[in-house]
Design an enzyme around this catalytic site. Structure first.
Site, PDB file in Angstrom:
ATOM      1  N   TYR A  24      38.702  36.190  51.602  1.00 35.53           N
ATOM      2  CA  TYR A  24      39.849  36.024  51.186  1.00 35.53           C
ATOM      3  C   TYR A  24      40.596  34.849  52.023  1.00 35.53           C
ATOM      4  CZ  TYR A  24      39.075  40.444  49.147  1.00 35.53           C
ATOM      5  OH  TYR A  24      38.545  41.362  48.015  1.00 35.53           O
ATOM      6  N   ASN A  75      48.414  39.442  41.149  1.00 36.61           N
ATOM      7  CA  ASN A  75      47.103  39.593  41.850  1.00 36.61           C
ATOM      8  C   ASN A  75      46.987  41.349  41.837  1.00 36.61           C
ATOM      9  OD1 ASN A  75      44.926  40.340  43.407  1.00 36.61           O
ATOM     10  ND2 ASN A  75      45.480  38.532  44.827  1.00 36.61           N
ATOM     11  N   HIS A  81      40.859  46.701  38.466  1.00 37.49           N
ATOM     12  CA  HIS A  81      39.459  47.470  37.949  1.00 37.49           C
ATOM     13  C   HIS A  81      39.865  49.097  37.557  1.00 37.49           C
ATOM     14  CE1 HIS A  81      37.940  43.739  39.731  1.00 37.49           C
ATOM     15  NE2 HIS A  81      38.485  44.221  40.888  1.00 37.49           N
ATOM     16  N   HIS A 101      43.666  35.836  41.361  1.00 36.36           N
ATOM     17  CA  HIS A 101      42.771  36.342  42.554  1.00 36.36           C
ATOM     18  C   HIS A 101      42.267  35.254  43.462  1.00 36.36           C
ATOM     19  CE1 HIS A 101      42.126  40.087  40.226  1.00 36.36           C
ATOM     20  NE2 HIS A 101      41.897  39.487  39.153  1.00 36.36           N
ATOM     21  N   LEU A 102      42.331  35.640  44.704  1.00 39.85           N
ATOM     22  CA  LEU A 102      41.926  34.602  45.709  1.00 39.85           C
ATOM     23  C   LEU A 102      40.534  34.148  45.506  1.00 39.85           C
ATOM     24  CD1 LEU A 102      43.935  36.715  48.630  1.00 39.85           C
ATOM     25  CD2 LEU A 102      44.272  34.506  47.778  1.00 39.85           C
ATOM     26  N   SER A 103      39.627  35.198  45.436  1.00 38.96           N
ATOM     27  CA  SER A 103      38.193  34.879  45.352  1.00 38.96           C
ATOM     28  C   SER A 103      37.851  34.743  44.015  1.00 38.96           C
ATOM     29  CB  SER A 103      37.550  36.195  45.921  1.00 38.96           C
ATOM     30  OG  SER A 103      37.498  37.344  45.388  1.00 38.96           O
ATOM     31  N   ARG A 112      33.691  44.379  39.972  1.00 38.79           N
ATOM     32  CA  ARG A 112      34.765  43.454  40.167  1.00 38.79           C
ATOM     33  C   ARG A 112      34.936  42.334  38.902  1.00 38.79           C
ATOM     34  NH1 ARG A 112      36.831  44.180  45.375  1.00 38.79           N
ATOM     35  NH2 ARG A 112      35.507  44.844  46.778  1.00 38.79           N
TER      36      ARG A 112
END
Length: 147
Positions: A24, A75, A81, A101-103, A112
């Site tokens: 992250y 986010n 999920h 989303h950061l990733s 995910r």
């Protein structure tokens, strides 16, 4: 006065900067808030930036955004999920919804790779660290202006 863009963050994002920085990054949520405020201001918008670890609080804010926001960036973190309730709240919005989303969830564990939020989102920005939020604010501002 113009309505703000709501920027909502879900569980554990209050620990950014120390939580799994290899995934992250090292930016804090406060660092990201500042990026979003600066980008929104450059586009003639303000933001309402909030974080909660509680699903019901996030739903309350999404419902509030129905009348108080010109767009929503969310986010959902782990709730993306699992939460049909957040999906149902998002489906009631008439403003642009940008999932953030950061990733890059598509490059991570199989569970995910899909979110309930995506079913209601206008668009998705992921994989750019804190810049994902900034890009999502830009997208929300653009879509709010063409609506």
């Amino acid at each position: 006065m113009a309505k703000p863009i709501y920027v909502l963050s879900g569980p554990n994002l209050n620990l950014l900067g120390t939580r799994e920085p290899e995934i992250y990054g090292r930016q804090t949520l406060e660092d990201i808030r500042v990026l979003c405020e600066v980008r929104a201001a450059a586009l003639g918008h303000t933001i309402e930036f909030r974080q909660s670890n509680h699903e019901g609080v996030l739903i309350d804010w999404i419902q509030e955004a129905r009348t108080e926001a010109c767009g929503l960036v969310i986010n959902p973190a782990g709730y993306g999920h699992t939460s049909v309730a957040i999906l149902d709240a998002l489906k009631m919005l008439a403003v642009p919804v940008i999932e953030c989303h950061l990733s890059n969830p598509a490059a991570r564990e199989a569970f995910r790779r899909e979110t309930y939020v995506s079913l209601a989102a206008t668009g998705l920005v992921s994989g750019f660290g804190g810049k994902s939020y900034e890009l999502a604010v830009e997208a929300a501002a653009h879509l709010a202006s063409v609506k």
